[in-house]
Design an enzyme around this catalytic site. Sequence first.
Site, PDB file in Angstrom:
ATOM      1  N   ASP A   1     -17.660 -54.055   1.417  1.00  0.00           N
ATOM      2  CA  ASP A   1     -16.425 -54.654   1.905  1.00  0.00           C
ATOM      3  C   ASP A   1     -15.392 -54.688   0.788  1.00  0.00           C
ATOM      4  O   ASP A   1     -15.722 -54.513  -0.376  1.00  0.00           O
ATOM      5  CB  ASP A   1     -16.692 -56.076   2.394  1.00  0.00           C
TER       6      ASP A   1
ATOM      7  N   HIS B   1     -17.104 -48.490   4.667  1.00  0.00           N
ATOM      8  CA  HIS B   1     -17.201 -49.860   5.169  1.00  0.00           C
ATOM      9  C   HIS B   1     -18.565 -50.183   5.769  1.00  0.00           C
ATOM     10  O   HIS B   1     -18.880 -51.331   6.032  1.00  0.00           O
ATOM     11  CB  HIS B   1     -16.110 -50.111   6.219  1.00  0.00           C
TER      12      HIS B   1
END
Lengths: 82, 413
Positions: free
Chosen positions: B392, B388
């Site tokens: 995304d 992350h």
Amino acid sequence: MTPADIRTAFVDDLVMVAPDLDPGAIGDHDHLQEDLGLDSMDFLNLVAALHKRFGLPIPEADYPRLATPSKAVAYLTEMLAA
Amino acid sequence: MSVFAMPSLGADMEAGTLVQWLVNPGDRVTRGDVVAVVETQKGAIEIEIFETGEIAELLADLGQTLPVGAPLARLATGEDEAPLAVAKPAAGPTAAPAAASAAPPSATEPPAPVEVAVLPLSAVPPAPVGGVVAASPAARTRAAEAGLALAAVSGTGPQGAVLLGDVERHLAAGPAPVADTVAAPPKGKPRLDMAEMRRAIAAAMTRAKREIPHYYLTHEIDLQAAQDWLAATNASRTPDRRLLMGALLVRATVRALAKAPELNGRFEAEPYAPSGPVHCGLAVALRGGGLIAPAILDAAEKGVEAIMEAMRDLVTRTRAGRLRNSELTQGTITISSLGETGVDALTGVIYPPQVALVGFGAPRVRPMVRDGRIEPRLAITVSLAADHRVSDGRRGAAFLAAIDQILQEPETL
């Protein structure tokens, strides 16, 4: 070739593609994938080695007939006699 | 003059044992040449040199276990042998001391001795000439247990590699010559290298879970079109030229990275920069337990046939214990595939410092809705574990959708 010769040849090719197997410990009814842990690449390499050794086409549809040493010896014996 | 040191073959490696030199003092080497073989918990690894030059001196002895960074050899790189220190004026006052301190060793060095293969460092008798031949991990373990020198065993594997069966035959043939350099571990405790491999996997995966904020996506793909194309393609081919579904999955994944290039890279320093080339790691499970993820280098340049050949080569060399360090240390993404006999899906752990891992479950015939009707179709679940810090879910979803789309047009692979 006798079935015993074919089995010896089959196990030789099997150990060539899966060098970590102990040839003395391979049972006639061991499943190549489930018991001996061959993956799809190992299995294809085995089929290629058998093709080279015996000159048989071994189409994909026949793969289930190579599932164990016992089945494979029966299959190869039958195909070589044909 | 530069020093060639024991390379790190992953964040999890602390040391390696030198088992073979493939060069001698005086040999010319080019960046990328394989110069030595080092035994690690991942098996025997061929070590490539990262500079071009001439081997001046071998500094490490066969059989020595050396930490990462320990000097293995001195390399004359050509730039600094000449009377460089005087010919090249120092760039500035601060550079001068460095140049001066660097100069004396190379300037005063005698010509590289010709017979420096063995250093007096070690109490270990010199290993047999030619070092240890290639051997499968199982053969090495068995030979070590039996106190047998692998060089004494004639190998029947690929490129003469010693296989487990060769070791067993050798042992059965007669009394084992006891190699006193090898301390035989106690009987009944085989697979010591497997314990080390387990520790190495634990270290890498712990680091992944500690440092990488993973997110996960899964997607079911209709694989029937790819399967039909594959069956038709393979029907006219001899077994040695047949393709595996795995090659199609790898090719589709590598191509799909064009839609989300940030998923391909190594997060080694801030700011993160994606990698241009795709070095696609493949998780290969070992039958004794554990796994290795060597990479197909420059996978984006390879079509499906070349991917298949590269996969065959990697699996063969993994089994025989003959991988190269570049294959173990340069991966930019990893694919883990459960194959035909696995379960439906896997949720992976990223191999640091990579930033994504793609997992394929076992292909299975499932009821799928097509044109409003339920049909039995071959299906596969693909998953993405991604970092992350660099991407995304929306980007990850576009990536998985691209894999799906490419697999619907297998003839374009």
